[in-house]
Design a protein around this motif. Structure first.
Motif, PDB file in Angstrom:
ATOM      1  N   HIS A  58      -5.693   2.678   1.034  1.00  0.00           N
ATOM      2  CA  HIS A  58      -5.344   3.405  -0.194  1.00  0.00           C
ATOM      3  C   HIS A  58      -6.626   4.014  -0.749  1.00  0.00           C
ATOM      4  N   GLU A  59      -6.551   5.290  -1.163  1.00  0.00           N
ATOM      5  CA  GLU A  59      -7.700   5.981  -1.725  1.00  0.00           C
ATOM      6  C   GLU A  59      -7.261   6.792  -2.945  1.00  0.00           C
ATOM      7  N   SER A  60      -8.041   6.692  -4.009  1.00  0.00           N
ATOM      8  CA  SER A  60      -7.792   7.469  -5.226  1.00  0.00           C
ATOM      9  C   SER A  60      -8.861   8.541  -5.374  1.00  0.00           C
TER      10      SER A  60
ATOM     11  N   GLN B  96     -11.883   3.557  -2.355  1.00  0.00           N
ATOM     12  CA  GLN B  96     -10.924   3.270  -1.285  1.00  0.00           C
ATOM     13  C   GLN B  96     -10.924   1.785  -0.977  1.00  0.00           C
TER      14      GLN B  96
ATOM     15  N   VAL C 114       0.828  -1.203   0.000  1.00  0.00           N
ATOM     16  CA  VAL C 114       0.000   0.000   0.000  1.00  0.00           C
ATOM     17  C   VAL C 114       0.861   1.251   0.000  1.00  0.00           C
TER      18      VAL C 114
ATOM     19  N   ASN D 199      -2.256   7.250   0.718  1.00  0.00           N
ATOM     20  CA  ASN D 199      -1.909   5.983   1.330  1.00  0.00           C
ATOM     21  C   ASN D 199      -1.651   6.243   2.812  1.00  0.00           C
TER      22      ASN D 199
ATOM     23  N   MET E 150      -3.887  10.722  -4.845  1.00  0.00           N
ATOM     24  CA  MET E 150      -4.062   9.469  -4.109  1.00  0.00           C
ATOM     25  C   MET E 150      -3.497   9.618  -2.707  1.00  0.00           C
TER      26      MET E 150
ATOM     27  N   ALA F 150       2.632   2.201  -3.202  1.00  0.00           N
ATOM     28  CA  ALA F 150       1.821   2.731  -4.299  1.00  0.00           C
ATOM     29  C   ALA F 150       2.057   4.211  -4.513  1.00  0.00           C
ATOM     30  N   THR F 151       2.701   4.899  -3.561  1.00  0.00           N
ATOM     31  CA  THR F 151       3.034   6.309  -3.719  1.00  0.00           C
ATOM     32  C   THR F 151       4.295   6.435  -4.555  1.00  0.00           C
TER      33      THR F 151
END
Length: 217
Positions: free
Chosen positions: A151-153, A133, A11, A172, A170, A14-15
């Motif tokens: 994680h949220e977009s 999310q 997670v 995280n 996004m 992902a950044t």
């Protein structure tokens, strides 16, 4: 615990590794959940966001939700007020659905989809924002302490008051929540926010320390 460590790393990884601009922020929250029946709940929320100049933004809102078969459907409102810069006020209408996905390594993996309609005093357009999310919650002991990773977009439409269209942000995050006194719970965590620049603007990354208290009634 090995599965949890792998999930946490995935997670946070992902950044993007490098951003054009970075900033350090502090977000403090105070929330309350009021049970209106066996399956209906009113959530009250407040958040205060600080940057290196002090208080930058305050947010107040509520969410009314109802759960059926493990799936929660909700609708609510949020008001945001910019403090540190120009006097910008934003009104948000929100609808969301949250649902369980599966059990993983002793914890629960859940999904949430939120749609927002945003109105601001510095423009005429309505900005539609979709926020999918995925979150994982793991009990750490019997007293109710939990670890959460999420994680949220953010996906938006064009508006005359911003350039936030398509996939523009996004988040995280990782946090630990624990019972404090009576029906009060506290949480502390870290959130990484990455904003994708549009129309030649530079990408931005924010390192956010989060802390909050929540009451249940």
């Amino acid at each position: 615990m090995r599965s949890l460590a792998i999930l946490t790393l995935l997670v946070l990884a992902a950044t993007p590794a490098k951003a054009q601009e970075t900033e350090a922020l502090l977000w403090l929250s105070a929330d309350a959940d009021v049970a209106l029946g066996s399956a209906t709940e009113l959530g009250l929320e407040s958040e205060f966001r600080f940057d290196d100049s002090g208080l930058d933004e305050s947010i107040l809102g509520f969410m009314l939700s109802h759960e059926v078969g493990g799936v929660s459907v909700g609708a609510g409102y949020q008001h945001s007020r910019s403090v540190g810069g120009p006097a910008i006020r934003e009104h948000r209408l929100r609808q969301q659905v949250a649902f369980p996905i599966t059990r993983v390594a002793g914890g629960t993996l859940r999904g949430q989809l939120r749609l927002e309609e945003r109105f601001r005093n510095d423009g005429d357009d309505v900005h539609f924002r979709l926020r999918p999310q995925i979150a994982y919650s793991l009990p750490l002991n019997r007293d109710g302490t939990r670890l959460s990773v999420a994680h949220e977009s953010f996906i938006g439409t064009s508006a005359d008051w911003n350039r936030q269209r398509g996939l523009f942000r996004m988040r995280n995050s990782i946090a630990v929540a624990a019972p404090l006194v009576g029906r009060m719970r506290g949480s502390v965590g870290y959130l990484n926010q990455y904003g994708f620049g549009r129309d030649g603007a530079r990408d931005r990354m924010a390192h956010v320390v989060t802390a909050g208290i929540a009451l249940g009634f």
